[in-house]
Design a protein around this motif. Sequence first.
Motif, PDB file in Angstrom:
ATOM      1  N   SER A   1      13.893  -0.502 -10.445  1.00 25.58           N
ATOM      2  CA  SER A   1      12.978  -0.529  -9.221  1.00 25.58           C
ATOM      3  C   SER A   1      13.423  -1.287  -8.059  1.00 25.58           C
ATOM      4  O   SER A   1      12.979  -0.826  -7.074  1.00 25.58           O
TER       5      SER A   1
ATOM      6  N   ARG B   1       0.878  -1.199   0.064  1.00 24.67           N
ATOM      7  CA  ARG B   1       0.030   0.054  -0.189  1.00 24.67           C
ATOM      8  C   ARG B   1       0.637   1.433   0.026  1.00 24.67           C
ATOM      9  O   ARG B   1       0.583   2.166  -0.534  1.00 24.67           O
TER      10      ARG B   1
ATOM     11  N   VAL C   1       5.687   3.425 -15.048  1.00 24.50           N
ATOM     12  CA  VAL C   1       5.463   4.257 -16.031  1.00 24.50           C
ATOM     13  C   VAL C   1       6.663   4.565 -16.825  1.00 24.50           C
ATOM     14  O   VAL C   1       6.690   4.612 -18.247  1.00 24.50           O
TER      15      VAL C   1
ATOM     16  N   VAL D   1       5.809   4.515  -8.048  1.00 22.90           N
ATOM     17  CA  VAL D   1       5.010   4.008  -9.121  1.00 22.90           C
ATOM     18  C   VAL D   1       5.449   4.452 -10.595  1.00 22.90           C
ATOM     19  O   VAL D   1       5.550   3.645 -11.575  1.00 22.90           O
ATOM     20  N   PHE D   2       5.654   5.858 -10.602  1.00 26.15           N
ATOM     21  CA  PHE D   2       5.940   6.310 -11.996  1.00 26.15           C
ATOM     22  C   PHE D   2       7.435   5.875 -12.483  1.00 26.15           C
ATOM     23  O   PHE D   2       7.484   5.210 -13.615  1.00 26.15           O
TER      24      PHE D   2
ATOM     25  N   LEU E   1       2.178   1.674  -3.521  1.00 26.74           N
ATOM     26  CA  LEU E   1       1.115   2.232  -4.639  1.00 26.74           C
ATOM     27  C   LEU E   1       0.702   3.641  -4.140  1.00 26.74           C
ATOM     28  O   LEU E   1       0.102   4.251  -5.235  1.00 26.74           O
ATOM     29  N   ARG E   2       0.641   4.195  -2.907  1.00 30.79           N
ATOM     30  CA  ARG E   2       0.248   5.469  -2.540  1.00 30.79           C
ATOM     31  C   ARG E   2       1.636   6.529  -3.057  1.00 30.79           C
ATOM     32  O   ARG E   2       1.377   7.536  -3.076  1.00 30.79           O
ATOM     33  N   ASP E   3       2.818   6.081  -3.210  1.00 31.44           N
ATOM     34  CA  ASP E   3       4.015   6.925  -3.560  1.00 31.44           C
ATOM     35  C   ASP E   3       3.943   6.840  -5.245  1.00 31.44           C
ATOM     36  O   ASP E   3       4.304   6.065  -5.755  1.00 31.44           O
ATOM     37  N   ARG E   4       3.401   8.064  -5.577  1.00 30.87           N
ATOM     38  CA  ARG E   4       2.962   8.096  -6.951  1.00 30.87           C
ATOM     39  C   ARG E   4       4.536   8.186  -7.807  1.00 30.87           C
ATOM     40  O   ARG E   4       4.579   7.527  -8.752  1.00 30.87           O
ATOM     41  N   ALA E   5       5.488   8.906  -7.032  1.00 35.64           N
ATOM     42  CA  ALA E   5       6.945   8.823  -7.659  1.00 35.64           C
ATOM     43  C   ALA E   5       7.397   7.507  -8.057  1.00 35.64           C
ATOM     44  O   ALA E   5       8.082   7.040  -8.908  1.00 35.64           O
TER      45      ALA E   5
END
Length: 358
Positions: free
Chosen positions: A177, A18, A32, A27-28, A21-25
């Motif tokens: 990652s 969690r 992405v 995940v990016f 997933l909450r850490d947008r950086a």
Amino acid sequence: MKALQHSPFWALSVAILRGFLRDRAAVFFAVVFPLMFLVLFGGILGNQDQSKVDLIQVGAVPLVDGLPKDARAAFRQTFEVEHAKDRAAALEKVRKGDADVAVEQRGDRLVAHYTQTDQVKAAVTQGTLRAFVDGANVAATGQPPTYSFAAERVEDESLSVIQFVTPGLLGWAVAMSAAFGSAATLQGWRQSKLLRRLQLAPVGTGTIVAARVAVTLLVAFGQLAIFLALGAAAFGLTLTGSWWMAIPLVAVGTLCFMAIGLLAGALAKTTEGAVNLANFLVLPMAFLSGSFFPLDGAPAWLQRLSDLLPLKHFNSGMLDVMVRGEGPAAALAPLGILAGFAVVVTLLAARLFRWETT
């Protein structure tokens, strides 16, 4: 299953996932950002065929015009022909790089005017034209040639350039990652004193480590699935050979680069320093391991240096089982090298680790 869901391992794993997933950086950069490179390379190379040589035919060239039917078809597949009457204008186009070669015929001699700007293409062009001249000479004798030539690629005919690019980009994504995640986690937990609190909690160290490893592996397998799905849907990626061996390769490769991240986290004193150190280790490794381009034309010493890098063996193993049609045995050597590297670096990181930053 219910017992597992109520275990400390499950609770920690869910909490770590969690947080990721909450850490947008996070995940990016884990999902992405690597996919942007896949889309970029896929868009540029996905349907790229072998480029033809731009040839200007100056005036009448009976040797080319009189080629036999089969040779004429091969000539058209090799050269993009433009006809011109002005010799000076044709040579100027070659000089400016708007064409690769200009040919004219002087009596029985075919003269090719080329530019040395691209030496490899110039050599290929000269060799190809010489082969057509030799073929024309044989045809002029009226005798059938003694020998013939046929070229067959060793890979599946359906393979495209993007299939050779995907394993390297996937390897870089997994390495980035795993290394960044473990480096940032270790240093972040140490700075926030969470490591000390977990040490005092009724949770074993093995449970904490297993939960972090499980989440990192889950992210890596997610990267594998997303890469393959996007490559297949958007760029016609097809898998060959024992492609399923990519799964253990990704698993062991993830552990290997987690170890590198742990080493970075053990050496650095801040989260930013740990991430920067991991980046310093992984990014040059990606360039030196063939993640973005092959190293076939690199100097011998650079190729020997790349053999010392774990990402080189990760990429090579993925390429063998996903693209080259190799069997499971092709992945054994990379698996052994990655596992050995993971053990050695993990032991080194544990030796250098300190509970508190000084």
